[in-house]
Design a protein around this motif. Structure first.
Motif, short mmCIF file in Angstrom:
data_model
loop_
_atom_site.label_atom_id
_atom_site.label_comp_id
_atom_site.label_asym_id
_atom_site.label_seq_id
_atom_site.Cartn_x
_atom_site.Cartn_y
_atom_site.Cartn_z
N MET A 1 0.84 -1.20 0.00
CA MET A 1 0.00 0.00 0.00
C MET A 1 0.88 1.26 0.00
N THR A 2 0.53 2.22 -0.81
CA THR A 2 1.28 3.47 -0.87
C THR A 2 0.98 4.32 0.35
N ASP A 3 2.03 4.83 0.98
CA ASP A 3 1.87 5.69 2.15
C ASP A 3 1.90 7.14 1.69
N TRP A 4 0.72 7.78 1.71
CA TRP A 4 0.62 9.17 1.30
C TRP A 4 0.62 10.12 2.50
N THR A 5 1.00 9.62 3.66
CA THR A 5 0.98 10.45 4.87
C THR A 5 1.82 11.72 4.68
N GLY A 6 1.21 12.86 4.92
CA GLY A 6 1.92 14.13 4.87
C GLY A 6 2.11 14.70 3.48
N VAL A 7 1.79 13.94 2.44
CA VAL A 7 2.05 14.41 1.07
C VAL A 7 1.20 15.61 0.72
N ARG A 8 -0.08 15.59 1.08
CA ARG A 8 -0.93 16.73 0.77
C ARG A 8 -0.37 18.01 1.40
N ASP A 9 0.03 17.94 2.67
CA ASP A 9 0.58 19.11 3.34
C ASP A 9 1.88 19.57 2.69
N HIS A 29 -1.06 25.41 -11.78
CA HIS A 29 -1.76 24.74 -10.67
C HIS A 29 -1.58 25.42 -9.32
N GLY A 30 -0.56 26.30 -9.21
CA GLY A 30 -0.38 27.06 -7.98
C GLY A 30 -0.18 26.22 -6.73
N PHE A 31 0.24 24.98 -6.89
CA PHE A 31 0.42 24.05 -5.77
C PHE A 31 -0.86 23.89 -4.95
N ALA A 32 -1.99 24.04 -5.62
CA ALA A 32 -3.28 23.81 -4.98
C ALA A 32 -3.77 22.41 -5.35
N LEU A 33 -4.53 21.81 -4.46
CA LEU A 33 -5.08 20.48 -4.69
C LEU A 33 -6.59 20.50 -4.50
N ASP A 34 -7.29 19.75 -5.33
CA ASP A 34 -8.72 19.57 -5.11
C ASP A 34 -8.93 18.81 -3.80
N ALA A 35 -10.13 18.88 -3.29
CA ALA A 35 -10.47 18.08 -2.11
C ALA A 35 -10.33 16.60 -2.44
N THR A 36 -10.10 15.79 -1.43
CA THR A 36 -10.05 14.35 -1.63
C THR A 36 -11.45 13.80 -1.92
N LEU A 37 -11.50 12.63 -2.48
CA LEU A 37 -12.77 11.95 -2.68
C LEU A 37 -13.09 11.07 -1.48
N SER A 59 -5.66 5.40 -3.81
CA SER A 59 -5.38 5.94 -2.48
C SER A 59 -4.98 7.42 -2.55
N PHE A 60 -4.39 7.85 -3.68
CA PHE A 60 -4.10 9.27 -3.88
C PHE A 60 -5.39 10.06 -3.86
N LEU A 61 -6.41 9.58 -4.55
CA LEU A 61 -7.71 10.26 -4.58
C LEU A 61 -8.31 10.37 -3.19
N LEU A 62 -8.06 9.37 -2.37
CA LEU A 62 -8.63 9.33 -1.02
C LEU A 62 -7.86 10.17 -0.01
N HIS A 63 -6.54 10.28 -0.19
CA HIS A 63 -5.71 10.88 0.86
C HIS A 63 -4.95 12.15 0.44
N VAL A 64 -4.83 12.40 -0.87
CA VAL A 64 -4.09 13.60 -1.32
C VAL A 64 -5.03 14.58 -2.01
N GLY A 65 -5.74 14.16 -3.02
CA GLY A 65 -6.67 15.05 -3.72
C GLY A 65 -7.18 14.43 -4.99
#
Length: 224
Positions: A1-9, A29-37, A59-65
């Motif tokens: 499983m990919t660990d996306w912990t802290g990536v969004r921040d 993109h201005g380093f902005a991310l859409d909300a997660t699903l 898991s990116f869609l769930l935890h990053v954006g």
């Protein structure tokens, strides 16, 4: 499983770093991310596509954006438009029917079709009138585009990134190349090909995205 912990921040923090806007594509993109699903939304997306998404992208869609900051001009955001279903915002490729995502990704060129159409290119010596040559070349280029951009060429893949000037990046979701990233330079007359890391190994979504993040942080003086 990919660990996306802290990536969004980590991604969002880049917007505040002086000079980060000079990173290629950052002004788009201005380093902005859409909300997660939500888990329910991802399940609905997979049902609409009729495929199970590769684990790292799911898991990116769930935890990053659902899209936003990323390589080049960013990750095309995926959104649901009511009864019209899901689509990737900003996708430049001709729209395809949902069922095509479940078809096996063919990979690379169709040698028979491509070689055949290339062999039909009008030659200057075959025409006395330059206007007739121009008309023939225009018609041939239109047929070439139809062969190169036949939606079946990218069945079983999602168009996820715009690299600029018509260059695109795809994530394969069905077939032997499932989970791997493919670059699409057909606008330059060359063909789709698998993306590889510095060791020559195929890139999956997580390696592609996290590699971009690490490189971008280093460029901004944020070596980890």
């Amino acid at each position: 499983m990919t660990d996306w912990t802290g990536v969004r921040d980590r991604v969002l923090a880049l917007a505040a770093v002086p000079g980060s806007d000079k990173v290629f594509g950052a002004r788009a993109h201005g380093f902005a991310l859409d909300a997660t699903l939500t888990a329910a939304e991802v399940a609905d997306l997979q049902a609409w596509l009729d495929v199970d998404l590769p684990e790292d992208y799911r898991s990116f869609l769930l935890h990053v954006g659902a899209g936003g900051a990323g390589p080049a001009y960013g990750i095309l955001p995926v959104r649901r438009e009511g009864s019209a279903g899901w689509h990737w915002v900003g996708e430049l490729i001709e729209e395809v029917e949902p069922g095509m995502f479940a078809e096996v990704f063919p990979g690379g060129a169709d040698p028979v079709a491509t070689v055949g159409i290339l062999g039909e290119r009008p030659l200057e010596e075959e025409f006395d009138d330059p206007a007739d040559l121009d008309a023939a070349l225009e018609a041939w280029e239109e047929r070439l585009g139809e062969v190169q951009y036949d939606p079946r060429r990218t069945a079983g893949a999602l168009c996820l990134c715009d690299e600029g000037c018509g260059l695109m990046v795809w994530l394969v979701v069905t077939g032997s190349e499932r989970g791997r990233m493919w670059r699409d330079p057909r606008c330059n007359g060359t063909d789709l090909h698998p993306m590889r890391d510095t060791d020559g190994l195929p890139l999956d979504f997580a390696s592609w995205y996290l590699g971009w993040l690490t490189t971008t942080e280093a460029a901004c003086g944020l070596d980890r």
